[in-house]
Write a protein that holds these residues in place. Structure first.
Motif, PDB file in Angstrom:
ATOM      1  N   ASP A   5       0.777  -1.216  -0.085  1.00  8.39           N
ATOM      2  CA  ASP A   5      -0.007  -0.098   0.054  1.00  8.39           C
ATOM      3  C   ASP A   5       0.850   1.117  -0.135  1.00  8.39           C
ATOM      4  O   ASP A   5       0.634   2.027  -0.666  1.00  8.39           O
ATOM      5  CB  ASP A   5      -0.963  -0.242   1.229  1.00  8.39           C
ATOM      6  N   VAL A   6       1.901   1.312   0.898  1.00  7.81           N
ATOM      7  CA  VAL A   6       2.651   2.518   1.074  1.00  7.81           C
ATOM      8  C   VAL A   6       4.171   2.292   1.015  1.00  7.81           C
ATOM      9  O   VAL A   6       4.845   1.207   1.740  1.00  7.81           O
ATOM     10  CB  VAL A   6       2.490   3.097   2.163  1.00  7.81           C
ATOM     11  N   ALA A   7       4.988   2.806   0.195  1.00  9.12           N
ATOM     12  CA  ALA A   7       6.412   2.648   0.235  1.00  9.12           C
ATOM     13  C   ALA A   7       7.045   3.953   0.753  1.00  9.12           C
ATOM     14  O   ALA A   7       6.675   5.116   0.182  1.00  9.12           O
ATOM     15  CB  ALA A   7       7.036   2.499  -1.026  1.00  9.12           C
ATOM     16  N   ILE A   8       7.820   3.710   1.823  1.00  8.53           N
ATOM     17  CA  ILE A   8       8.534   5.048   2.417  1.00  8.53           C
ATOM     18  C   ILE A   8      10.107   4.916   1.860  1.00  8.53           C
ATOM     19  O   ILE A   8      10.505   3.883   2.369  1.00  8.53           O
ATOM     20  CB  ILE A   8       8.089   4.988   3.907  1.00  8.53           C
ATOM     21  N   VAL A   9      10.889   5.891   1.553  1.00  7.34           N
ATOM     22  CA  VAL A   9      12.099   6.079   1.234  1.00  7.34           C
ATOM     23  C   VAL A   9      12.511   7.073   2.022  1.00  7.34           C
ATOM     24  O   VAL A   9      12.327   8.194   2.383  1.00  7.34           O
ATOM     25  CB  VAL A   9      12.325   6.624  -0.250  1.00  7.34           C
ATOM     26  N   GLY A  10      13.556   6.172   3.081  1.00  6.95           N
ATOM     27  CA  GLY A  10      14.156   7.067   4.099  1.00  6.95           C
ATOM     28  C   GLY A  10      13.714   6.512   5.561  1.00  6.95           C
ATOM     29  O   GLY A  10      12.459   6.722   5.546  1.00  6.95           O
ATOM     30  N   THR A  11      14.463   6.288   6.594  1.00  5.36           N
ATOM     31  CA  THR A  11      14.005   5.879   7.875  1.00  5.36           C
ATOM     32  C   THR A  11      14.447   6.775   8.851  1.00  5.36           C
ATOM     33  O   THR A  11      14.892   6.568  10.168  1.00  5.36           O
ATOM     34  CB  THR A  11      14.489   4.696   8.130  1.00  5.36           C
ATOM     35  N   GLY A  12      14.716   8.070   8.522  1.00  4.13           N
ATOM     36  CA  GLY A  12      15.006   9.257   9.656  1.00  4.13           C
ATOM     37  C   GLY A  12      13.626   9.177  10.348  1.00  4.13           C
ATOM     38  O   GLY A  12      12.818   8.597  10.177  1.00  4.13           O
ATOM     39  N   PRO A  13      13.773   9.920  11.372  1.00  9.05           N
ATOM     40  CA  PRO A  13      12.579  10.140  12.443  1.00  9.05           C
ATOM     41  C   PRO A  13      11.319  10.359  11.631  1.00  9.05           C
ATOM     42  O   PRO A  13      10.197   9.952  12.212  1.00  9.05           O
ATOM     43  CB  PRO A  13      12.933  11.306  13.544  1.00  9.05           C
ATOM     44  N   GLY A  19       5.826   5.831   8.856  1.00 10.55           N
ATOM     45  CA  GLY A  19       5.534   4.444   8.851  1.00 10.55           C
ATOM     46  C   GLY A  19       4.661   4.136   9.981  1.00 10.55           C
ATOM     47  O   GLY A  19       3.812   3.233   9.699  1.00 10.55           O
ATOM     48  N   VAL A  20       4.810   4.401  11.217  1.00  8.94           N
ATOM     49  CA  VAL A  20       3.941   4.261  12.298  1.00  8.94           C
ATOM     50  C   VAL A  20       2.804   4.743  12.092  1.00  8.94           C
ATOM     51  O   VAL A  20       1.504   3.994  12.034  1.00  8.94           O
ATOM     52  CB  VAL A  20       4.481   5.209  13.473  1.00  8.94           C
ATOM     53  N   THR A  21       2.453   5.920  11.488  1.00  7.37           N
ATOM     54  CA  THR A  21       1.247   6.224  11.196  1.00  7.37           C
ATOM     55  C   THR A  21       0.313   5.671  10.078  1.00  7.37           C
ATOM     56  O   THR A  21      -0.987   5.086  10.342  1.00  7.37           O
ATOM     57  CB  THR A  21       1.090   7.832  10.619  1.00  7.37           C
ATOM     58  N   MET A  22       0.935   5.168   9.080  1.00 10.27           N
ATOM     59  CA  MET A  22       0.262   4.342   7.806  1.00 10.27           C
ATOM     60  C   MET A  22      -0.037   2.918   8.374  1.00 10.27           C
ATOM     61  O   MET A  22      -0.855   2.451   8.195  1.00 10.27           O
ATOM     62  CB  MET A  22       1.282   4.344   6.647  1.00 10.27           C
ATOM     63  N   ALA A  23       1.134   2.173   9.037  1.00 10.95           N
ATOM     64  CA  ALA A  23       0.812   0.966   9.530  1.00 10.95           C
ATOM     65  C   ALA A  23      -0.169   0.949  10.553  1.00 10.95           C
ATOM     66  O   ALA A  23      -1.120   0.065  10.540  1.00 10.95           O
ATOM     67  CB  ALA A  23       2.157   0.311  10.338  1.00 10.95           C
ATOM     68  N   ARG A  24      -0.405   1.896  11.486  1.00 13.86           N
ATOM     69  CA  ARG A  24      -1.471   1.902  12.266  1.00 13.86           C
ATOM     70  C   ARG A  24      -2.796   2.321  11.642  1.00 13.86           C
ATOM     71  O   ARG A  24      -3.913   1.525  12.317  1.00 13.86           O
ATOM     72  CB  ARG A  24      -1.313   3.218  13.307  1.00 13.86           C
ATOM     73  N   ALA A  25      -2.779   2.629  10.600  1.00 16.40           N
ATOM     74  CA  ALA A  25      -4.269   2.879   9.618  1.00 16.40           C
ATOM     75  C   ALA A  25      -4.488   1.490   9.120  1.00 16.40           C
ATOM     76  O   ALA A  25      -5.526   1.370   8.308  1.00 16.40           O
ATOM     77  CB  ALA A  25      -3.832   3.908   8.769  1.00 16.40           C
ATOM     78  N   GLY A  26      -3.577   0.357   9.221  1.00  6.98           N
ATOM     79  CA  GLY A  26      -4.055  -0.914   8.703  1.00  6.98           C
ATOM     80  C   GLY A  26      -3.514  -1.188   7.376  1.00  6.98           C
ATOM     81  O   GLY A  26      -3.846  -1.936   6.629  1.00  6.98           O
ATOM     82  N   LEU A  27      -2.464  -0.255   6.844  1.00  6.00           N
ATOM     83  CA  LEU A  27      -1.930  -0.497   5.550  1.00  6.00           C
ATOM     84  C   LEU A  27      -0.687  -1.211   5.320  1.00  6.00           C
ATOM     85  O   LEU A  27       0.145  -1.462   6.357  1.00  6.00           O
ATOM     86  CB  LEU A  27      -1.706   0.758   5.098  1.00  6.00           C
ATOM     87  N   ARG A  28      -0.550  -1.800   4.395  1.00  9.30           N
ATOM     88  CA  ARG A  28       0.793  -2.724   4.231  1.00  9.30           C
ATOM     89  C   ARG A  28       1.823  -1.700   3.797  1.00  9.30           C
ATOM     90  O   ARG A  28       1.763  -0.901   2.687  1.00  9.30           O
ATOM     91  CB  ARG A  28       0.770  -3.655   3.015  1.00  9.30           C
ATOM     92  N   VAL A  29       2.949  -1.493   4.681  1.00  9.00           N
ATOM     93  CA  VAL A  29       3.865  -0.482   4.541  1.00  9.00           C
ATOM     94  C   VAL A  29       5.421  -1.205   4.457  1.00  9.00           C
ATOM     95  O   VAL A  29       5.723  -1.992   5.077  1.00  9.00           O
ATOM     96  CB  VAL A  29       4.029   0.343   5.826  1.00  9.00           C
ATOM     97  N   GLU A  30       6.114  -0.610   3.621  1.00 10.33           N
ATOM     98  CA  GLU A  30       7.351  -1.114   3.467  1.00 10.33           C
ATOM     99  C   GLU A  30       8.306   0.275   3.510  1.00 10.33           C
ATOM    100  O   GLU A  30       8.163   1.202   2.777  1.00 10.33           O
ATOM    101  CB  GLU A  30       7.698  -1.773   2.148  1.00 10.33           C
ATOM    102  N   LEU A  31       9.447   0.288   4.345  1.00 14.19           N
ATOM    103  CA  LEU A  31      10.271   1.514   4.142  1.00 14.19           C
ATOM    104  C   LEU A  31      11.838   1.039   3.711  1.00 14.19           C
ATOM    105  O   LEU A  31      12.207  -0.269   4.089  1.00 14.19           O
ATOM    106  CB  LEU A  31      10.471   1.761   5.678  1.00 14.19           C
TER     107      LEU A  31
END
Length: 497
Positions: A5-13, A19-31
């Motif tokens: 569902d959501v791809a996030i580039v970069g794992t700074g704060p 990632g926390v917000t999207m995963a908490r919304a029930g989405l499949r997230v990859e960082l």
């Protein structure tokens, strides 16, 4: 396997907060993280001794104690202990004098003598409306604030302390330099309206939620966020650099915790010439050049009170800081830069080992500076702590250009991810009603190059994620960030392609 569902580039704060917000919304997230360690500016690791941990980028976290994202995320319930030194920050002067910002406001005012009541009148109203002040400054700057008193408090004080009116505002050099050292966190010309806002924000928090250090190092904050993402089904990849958006073609939505330069590189010809020019016009500010020390003894400050502070500003008088910071902003190098020093063991003695203590320091230098900062920073410390050099066991310098190589978001060594002028603070990175949404369909920016800007607050990532949830998934109620809240039972509908 279903699409991400959501791809996030970069794992700074900010990437982690998104990632926390999207995963908490029930989405499949990859960082995706290009480096071998997650966390961006939250990385910590041993440098000279396997038992002594150093913070590589950020070390002190007033925003992690105050921002709305972290208030809801609740670090303490996740095992992250924020430790408070007795003195939030100190500003030594020549002849053994010093300004000391105790966490206790009354103690600070008593030590400031003739400026005590003036300091109290400046800080007390901000403390009484602290949550409103913090939420106003750490917002997308696009809505009506909940606390209508907060902007009124900030307006007059910013004019008084962010313009030429700031010169000699207090009767003593201790008070003048104490507040100006905080204003220098804006990393730019002094005085300025942006630096005035920074001084008021960080200055009042020193007497409120504080300037804490996480027990064990900054990495503990990143670890808590990573743990939450994985607990809610998210997947994180290290040593995985994204160089082209086409690599994320299977993702329904993309969030980029990157600088505007980084976005332009991976978007390439997909950006219109007009928007690419706007990104290219984004201005980066002065840089940081960092030095890590391993020392044998506590820093021998000429004023013993400075040794109780977790953070120490080494900039001299208010006039010296105004001159030096303004020269640095113009790209003029100096042998006497403003230096910000952190002594972690003041608050977290477990970070030390017998005869071994970490010391963290950086100097403000022109963007793109290539000089090794070790000798310059050591000399600045020695001015206020004679004998410091004799305690140094090992040292390592990182120039501004090396800082960018370590973290590409720090363009030219700019740890603020963009010059902190008033206009660019509000219109980061380009003037848009929704600063997180880009012209590319389902692609969002979530880095410190978007409002509210730099620091470890998570709000740029959180606000970008909320924007994408509303527009792309029809989710208008923010997911709970509380430690024990469950993941959304029925994930939101995905956007159609």
């Amino acid at each position: 396997m279903s699409r991400v569902d959501v791809a996030i580039v970069g794992t700074g704060p900010n990437g982690l907060a998104a990632g926390v917000t999207m995963a908490r919304a029930g989405l499949r997230v990859e960082l995706y993280e290009a480096a071998g360690q997650l966390g961006g500016g939250l990385r910590s690791k041993p440098l000279f001794d396997d038992e002594v941990v150093h913070d590589i980028c950020s070390a002190v976290h007033p925003m992690a104690a105050a921002s709305r994202f972290f208030r809801e995320f609740d670090l303490s319930s996740r095992g992250v202990e924020l430790l408070h030194p007795e003195v939030s920050y100190a500003h030594p002067l020549d002849d053994g004098r010093a300004g000391l910002a105790h966490r206790d406001l009354d103690t600070t005012c008593a030590l400031l003598g003739p400026d005590g009541e003036r300091w109290r009148r400046l800080m007390r109203p901000l403390l009484e409306h602290s949550e409103g002040v913090v939420d106003l400054i750490l917002s997308g700057q696009r809505g009506i604030p909940k606390d209508l008193v907060a902007p009124l408090l900030l307006a007059g004080r910013t004019l008084a302390h962010g313009t030429a009116l700031a010169r000699g505002r207090f009767a003593t050099e201790e008070a003048n330099s104490l507040l100006t050292g905080v204003a220098a966190h804006a990393v730019g010309k002094l005085p300025s309206l942006a630096s005035g806002v920074v001084a008021l924000l960080l200055g009042h928090l020193a007497h409120g939620t504080g300037w804490p250090l996480p027990r064990g190092g900054s990495v503990r904050i990143a670890e808590a966020m990573v743990a939450d993402i994985t607990a809610h089904g998210g997947v994180l990849h290290t040593d995985r650099e994204i160089v082209d958006l086409r690599e994320l073609a299977d993702a329904k939505v993309v969030l980029l915790d990157t600088s505007p330069d980084g976005f332009a590189r991976i978007a390439g010809s997909r950006l219109s010439d007009r928007y690419a020019r706007r990104l290219a016009a984004f201005r980066y500010g002065p840089a940081a050049a960092k030095v890590d020390f391993l020392v044998s003894d506590p820093i021998p400050w000429a004023n013993p009170g400075v040794g109780k502070a977790g953070t120490v500003h080494l900039g001299g008088t208010q006039a010296e800081m105004f001159r030096q910071e303004s020269l640095t902003a113009k790209g003029i190098a100096s042998d006497e830069p403003f230096v910000l020093l952190v002594d972690p063991t003041v608050a977290d003695p477990d970070r030390a080992r017998p005869g071994k203590r970490p010391v963290w320091a950086y100097a403000h230098v022109p963007n793109g500076d290539t000089r090794d900062p070790v000798a310059t920073v050591r000399a600045r410390i020695e001015r206020y702590a004679p004998g410091f050099t004799d305690t140094v066991i090992a040292e390592r310098g990182i120039s501004a250009t090396q800082y960018e190589a370590y973290n590409p978001n720090y363009v030219g060594g700019d740890i603020s991810s963009g010059a902190m002028t008033l206009s660019q603070s509000l219109l980061r990175p380009t003037p848009r009603l929704d600063p997180y949404r880009t012209p590319l369909p389902r692609v969002y920016l979530c880095s410190a190059s978007t409002p509210p800007g730099p620091s470890v607050h998570g709000m740029s990532g959180h606000l970008a994620a909320l924007s994408a949830l509303r527009r792309e998934f029809g989710v208008r109620t923010p997911p709970s960030l509380a430690p024990h809240a469950r993941r959304t039972a029925n994930p939101p509908a995905a956007p159609a392609h």
